[in-house]
Enzyme design. Sequence first.
Site, PDB file in Angstrom:
ATOM      1  N   HIS A  72     -10.090  -7.548   5.524  1.00 38.77           N
ATOM      2  CA  HIS A  72      -8.853  -7.949   6.184  1.00 38.77           C
ATOM      3  C   HIS A  72      -9.169  -8.833   7.391  1.00 38.77           C
ATOM      4  CE1 HIS A  72      -5.502  -5.423   4.463  1.00 38.77           C
ATOM      5  NE2 HIS A  72      -6.550  -4.758   3.974  1.00 38.77           N
TER       6      HIS A  72
ATOM      7  N   CYS B 190      -7.514  -7.562   0.256  1.00 40.67           N
ATOM      8  CA  CYS B 190      -7.796  -6.172  -0.106  1.00 40.67           C
ATOM      9  C   CYS B 190      -7.282  -5.889  -1.520  1.00 40.67           C
ATOM     10  CB  CYS B 190      -7.199  -5.225   0.934  1.00 40.67           C
ATOM     11  SG  CYS B 190      -7.789  -3.518   0.798  1.00 40.67           S
TER      12      CYS B 190
ATOM     13  N   GLU C 289      -7.213 -10.683   9.058  1.00 38.30           N
ATOM     14  CA  GLU C 289      -6.129 -10.643  10.047  1.00 38.30           C
ATOM     15  C   GLU C 289      -6.260  -9.452  10.986  1.00 38.30           C
ATOM     16  OE1 GLU C 289      -4.763  -7.599   7.211  1.00 38.30           O
ATOM     17  OE2 GLU C 289      -5.839  -9.502   7.047  1.00 38.30           O
TER      18      GLU C 289
END
Length: 426
Positions: free
Chosen positions: A252, A131, A254
């Site tokens: 993102h 990001c 994750e």
Amino acid sequence: MASNDLSGILPRVLIVSRRSVRKNKFVDFVGEYHLDLIVAYGAVPVIVPRVSGVHMLLNSFEPIHGVLLCEGEDIDPSLYDSETSGLSPEELDEIKRLHAGDTAIDREKDSIELRLAKLCLERNIPYLGICRGSQVLNVACGGILYQDIGKELSKKLPENQRVMHINYDNYDEHRHMVKVVKNTPLHRWFKDSLEEEKMDILVNSYHHQGVKRLPQRFVPMALAPDGLIEGFYDPDAYNPEEGKFIMGLRFHPERMRQPDSDEFDYPGCPSAYQEFVKAVIVYQKKLNSTTSVPKHLKLNQEMEKKRKIIVRSFSLARNLYSTGSDISPSKESELQAGAEFLESNTALSIQQEKRLKQMGATVRNAGSYIERLKQNEERERLARNIMGTISAEQLVDLLSFYHMMGKICSEVLEKKLHGIVNELGS
């Protein structure tokens, strides 16, 4: 653990914290998903606090084996060519209202993260930008950002090409499509999840800015339908097996998980962290191999006797230099031992030679040697006075420059010496 034994230390990944307000007090935090994945794959996250002055203390966080930058507010537009946005004051005010949580500039975080990104680029330290971290990498290399995707990109496109990158009403579960570029790391990680003849996956977004112009060294890995670059990497600095990893992802991975579950949307989601840590581990091993300190050797009786004579010679030269006295005829033979040692030893490191020269053991005529050292002292004094007029930030940049030049000189010298050895062997 012995101070010179680096083999037992797990690789260290630096992560800069993000500042928030809790109960009218500033608090620093890092998303736990990042920490979990770094630890799970075999590295230790080291949190760099976002507090004033830390950008001048980054040397204290050495050794640095990897840097993961993620999350945060907009990067200060003055750090890149923001004038190309063409946004009016009214539009900028509207952007601040729509994205109030991101538009407060944090210059200290900018300074810390840009210095870390440039350090990684100079030393080839593995770097993963998620990001905001991808935008930091882009700006550090001279790239430009969209100050606001909606105002600068989406409104100029036909309705059917526009992309909703953020949905504040469905913040974590919102996804939009991106097209993965073939033969890139992202393609390899998500290959089993791509439909036949299609290169599309669904990703999340949490930021209203993105890459507008990508430096030439980088190659896009994923593109949204509106043309926005969602991922990029440096192919010349990507080989995890060799400790190389320079990459930025706008989304993102994750956090791409099923609702109320830790199950990832795709098996390839954690791959960026896995490959990043793989590179970090290799980089640490390479770094340790160049910084390991050899153990002391035990000398036999004859060698120990010679060593003591040479040490005595060096000690005498140092005393002559310190006191400025002349050499007595009875001491010349003792100085001779140190001079002969230097002349016969061609394998001294630069640090050893410099140290021995300072002790006065490289010359037979101590008087002229002392005069040259005094001249060197005067040059050093003048240099220190000049350095004293330079700002701390300029000194840090100068230090980074000379570190880079030293690395380049070492690489070129190694190649030239290798060529000489090959010529002698042929």
